[in-house]
Scaffold this motif. Sequence first.
Motif, PDB file in Angstrom:
ATOM      1  N   PHE A 217       0.851  -1.191   0.000  1.00  0.00           N
ATOM      2  CA  PHE A 217       0.000   0.000   0.000  1.00  0.00           C
ATOM      3  C   PHE A 217       0.888   1.242   0.000  1.00  0.00           C
ATOM      4  CE2 PHE A 217       0.713  -1.704   4.189  1.00  0.00           C
ATOM      5  CZ  PHE A 217       1.084  -0.622   4.951  1.00  0.00           C
ATOM      6  N   PRO A 218       0.345   2.349  -0.497  1.00  0.00           N
ATOM      7  CA  PRO A 218       1.180   3.541  -0.614  1.00  0.00           C
ATOM      8  C   PRO A 218       1.497   4.165   0.734  1.00  0.00           C
ATOM      9  CG  PRO A 218      -1.052   3.960  -1.425  1.00  0.00           C
ATOM     10  CD  PRO A 218      -0.991   2.520  -1.067  1.00  0.00           C
ATOM     11  N   GLY A 219       2.605   4.862   0.771  1.00  0.00           N
ATOM     12  CA  GLY A 219       3.032   5.548   1.994  1.00  0.00           C
ATOM     13  C   GLY A 219       2.132   6.724   2.303  1.00  0.00           C
ATOM     14  N   TRP A 220       2.449   7.339   3.375  1.00  0.00           N
ATOM     15  CA  TRP A 220       1.549   8.294   3.966  1.00  0.00           C
ATOM     16  C   TRP A 220       1.354   9.587   3.171  1.00  0.00           C
ATOM     17  CZ3 TRP A 220       3.693  11.630   8.377  1.00  0.00           C
ATOM     18  CH2 TRP A 220       2.757  12.608   8.711  1.00  0.00           C
ATOM     19  N   HIS A 221       2.371  10.099   2.511  1.00  0.00           N
ATOM     20  CA  HIS A 221       2.244  11.429   1.910  1.00  0.00           C
ATOM     21  C   HIS A 221       2.062  11.429   0.407  1.00  0.00           C
ATOM     22  CE1 HIS A 221       4.022  12.314   5.774  1.00  0.00           C
ATOM     23  NE2 HIS A 221       5.073  11.606   5.445  1.00  0.00           N
ATOM     24  N   ILE A 222       2.279  10.295  -0.211  1.00  0.00           N
ATOM     25  CA  ILE A 222       2.391  10.275  -1.665  1.00  0.00           C
ATOM     26  C   ILE A 222       1.074  10.587  -2.380  1.00  0.00           C
ATOM     27  CG2 ILE A 222       1.991   7.776  -1.943  1.00  0.00           C
ATOM     28  CD1 ILE A 222       4.678   9.817  -3.824  1.00  0.00           C
ATOM     29  N   GLU A 223      -0.058  10.291  -1.722  1.00  0.00           N
ATOM     30  CA  GLU A 223      -1.337  10.473  -2.406  1.00  0.00           C
ATOM     31  C   GLU A 223      -1.587  11.946  -2.762  1.00  0.00           C
ATOM     32  OE1 GLU A 223      -1.123  10.201   0.771  1.00  0.00           O
ATOM     33  OE2 GLU A 223      -2.697  11.280   1.815  1.00  0.00           O
ATOM     34  N   PRO A 248       5.081  16.431   9.408  1.00  0.00           N
ATOM     35  CA  PRO A 248       5.918  16.174   8.234  1.00  0.00           C
ATOM     36  C   PRO A 248       5.153  16.153   6.900  1.00  0.00           C
ATOM     37  CG  PRO A 248       5.359  14.115   9.289  1.00  0.00           C
ATOM     38  CD  PRO A 248       4.667  15.186  10.073  1.00  0.00           C
ATOM     39  N   HIS A 249       3.830  16.171   6.949  1.00  0.00           N
ATOM     40  CA  HIS A 249       3.072  15.876   5.736  1.00  0.00           C
ATOM     41  C   HIS A 249       3.397  16.792   4.551  1.00  0.00           C
ATOM     42  CE1 HIS A 249      -0.044  14.184   3.283  1.00  0.00           C
ATOM     43  NE2 HIS A 249      -0.686  15.317   3.194  1.00  0.00           N
ATOM     44  N   HIS A 250       3.280  18.081   4.742  1.00  0.00           N
ATOM     45  CA  HIS A 250       3.507  18.987   3.623  1.00  0.00           C
ATOM     46  C   HIS A 250       4.979  19.073   3.235  1.00  0.00           C
ATOM     47  CE1 HIS A 250      -0.596  21.115   4.311  1.00  0.00           C
ATOM     48  NE2 HIS A 250      -0.697  19.982   3.656  1.00  0.00           N
ATOM     49  N   GLU A 251       5.826  18.957   4.216  1.00  0.00           N
ATOM     50  CA  GLU A 251       7.262  18.948   3.935  1.00  0.00           C
ATOM     51  C   GLU A 251       7.600  17.769   3.028  1.00  0.00           C
ATOM     52  OE1 GLU A 251       9.932  21.141   3.840  1.00  0.00           O
ATOM     53  OE2 GLU A 251       9.442  21.518   5.930  1.00  0.00           O
ATOM     54  N   ALA A 252       7.036  16.620   3.349  1.00  0.00           N
ATOM     55  CA  ALA A 252       7.282  15.411   2.562  1.00  0.00           C
ATOM     56  C   ALA A 252       6.675  15.550   1.167  1.00  0.00           C
ATOM     57  CB  ALA A 252       6.700  14.198   3.277  1.00  0.00           C
ATOM     58  N   GLU A 253       5.511  16.170   1.129  1.00  0.00           N
ATOM     59  CA  GLU A 253       4.836  16.361  -0.149  1.00  0.00           C
ATOM     60  C   GLU A 253       5.674  17.194  -1.110  1.00  0.00           C
ATOM     61  OE1 GLU A 253       0.599  17.431   0.884  1.00  0.00           O
ATOM     62  OE2 GLU A 253       0.716  17.859  -1.257  1.00  0.00           O
ATOM     63  N   ILE A 254       6.205  18.274  -0.586  1.00  0.00           N
ATOM     64  CA  ILE A 254       7.059  19.134  -1.404  1.00  0.00           C
ATOM     65  C   ILE A 254       8.261  18.347  -1.904  1.00  0.00           C
ATOM     66  CG2 ILE A 254       8.668  21.091  -1.300  1.00  0.00           C
ATOM     67  CD1 ILE A 254       6.707  22.489   0.569  1.00  0.00           C
ATOM     68  N   ALA A 255       8.861  17.579  -1.006  1.00  0.00           N
ATOM     69  CA  ALA A 255      10.046  16.795  -1.365  1.00  0.00           C
ATOM     70  C   ALA A 255       9.721  15.792  -2.458  1.00  0.00           C
ATOM     71  CB  ALA A 255      10.582  16.088  -0.120  1.00  0.00           C
ATOM     72  N   GLN A 256       8.604  15.107  -2.316  1.00  0.00           N
ATOM     73  CA  GLN A 256       8.207  14.111  -3.312  1.00  0.00           C
ATOM     74  C   GLN A 256       7.954  14.757  -4.661  1.00  0.00           C
ATOM     75  OE1 GLN A 256       4.768  12.724  -1.296  1.00  0.00           O
ATOM     76  NE2 GLN A 256       5.800  11.044  -0.279  1.00  0.00           N
TER      77      GLN A 256
END
Length: 504
Positions: A217-223, A248-256
């Motif tokens: 299943f997909p990780g937490w922020h990728i969707e 961490p959600h938006h930080e991770a989103e930007i990184a992705q």
Amino acid sequence: MLNLYNTLTRQKEVFEPIEPPFVGMYLCGPTVYGDAHLGHARAALTFDVLYRYLKYLGYKVRYVRNITDVGHLTDDGDQGEDKLQKFAKANKLEPMEVAQKYTDDYNTDISALNILRPTIEPRASGHIPEQIEMIEQILKNGFAYISNGSVYFDVVKYNEVFGYGELSGRNIEEIISGSRENLEGGSEKRHPADFALWKQADPSHLMKWNSPWSVGFPGWHIECSAMSTKYLGQKYDIHGGGLDLIFPHHEAEIAQSNACNHAPGFEHYGEAKYWVHNNMITLDGQKMGKSLGNAISMRQFYDGSHRLLEQAYKPITIRFFILQAHYRSTLDFSNTALQAAEKALKRIGEAMERLDAIQTENRLIAVNEDFEKNLATFRSDCEAQMDDDMNTARTIARIFEALPVINQLYADRSNGFAVSPTTFEAFRAAFHTIIEDVLGLKIEKVSNGDSDKLIDGLMQVITQIRLDARKDKNFKVSDFIRDELGKFSIKLKDTPQGTEWTKE
RNA sequence: GGCGAGAUGGCCGAGUGGCUAGGCAGAGCUCUGCAAAAGCUCGUACAGCGGUUCGAAUCCGCUUCUCGCCUCCA
């Protein structure tokens, strides 16, 4: 000129869309494993008002608000059971049944607040292929690695190229020290700050999909990265959410998004141009949250069933209550504050009815400068407040400043009229637009009206009888009628032009 | 510990270097047969201590306290 506070730059900035008149806006919607609560309402409402105001300004807005129904993990992102799955197992339901139920409930409860539906409401579960593609691209770009069937985002590598932590104002070292305690125990991760893009599912896991790496299943922020990219492009205008999502959600989103959409060496794009975050609702000064167990659900507000509620509150009262504070301030819940909002909103509703009832035809215009000025500047004053980082609190204050003028114009039964007809009609239109369209305050008709024609007719007869009694100075009868009606929550008001009645 | 946000009159809540939102509650007056509604008037608040300034609730520093993020969270 609309100014918005941008979390990325930590200052108010003039809002300039990338491709005017189009605006792309993405809001992190709910994780659907529980009832919508006041916190969800504040986020949805904050961006509903922004959506409305952008449309008011003439922008063509594509507004995406997602539903996260894949489920987040219960603990640090490494272990733990899917929240949806946990609930599904406990209730012998298909996980999708749980997601569907809470998605429907969310929309029902949130829509009750007169919050407009987004133009696209994508579900994470419906975008698994897009998420897989994105992960593949991130792998190809060298910002992720495969470990035991799972895929992890390489934060260290990313940090070297793009710099990690720009939105939340952190650096990797701090994050390491912060998560030191979670380091132990044979992690699949190379670095504690790394986060999962794809997780291999253990056999008991109910929600899982095929992927190039494992059934999982997909990780937490990728969707959010996948869906915002799909519908709004690699770079869009506004990304919103609650303050608690910054890290961490938006930080991770930007990184992705950067790692996927922009090869190393390219300009740092940041996914969205403006990152906008609403503050929290507090209860006795503490954050109200699902996981903290102190959240009052919207349902409970509507029926008054929570033990902390002294009464039921109408959705519109809650909307008004929230808008009375600026979205970037914490807002403390209390019954007295909500009751004050209820009364205040009622005054606006009554003034609006009076405003609509005012006739200007065949009256002698004798302009009162104060009145004229008050009404003439109303619209631009409200716009100025909204332009200043969506200051709904001041916009509402401006509405109250117009109330005495409306009430005095209404009460004036002489043949004179204290405002020029042009100003008055422009104001009448603006008053409706600002309150109903921009702030979304759907004012219910409060007086002299009922959906039941029979009741309307009966009330007309009763009030006429009472009026005749009063003319004859038979106050015994007139007071009897008023008192008795009061027992049915019907209130009478004697005005110069007759008796008004309201059902409480 | 790291990063960040705050402490405003009885309550809720805005806010700009000087013109001192708004709401609720309260007081007085007007209107009214009495009510209700409405109108008018009133509280002169900015955690504490320093500093900058002609002038600060608003800028700077320190102190105290509160809260958020650093783990899922709107």
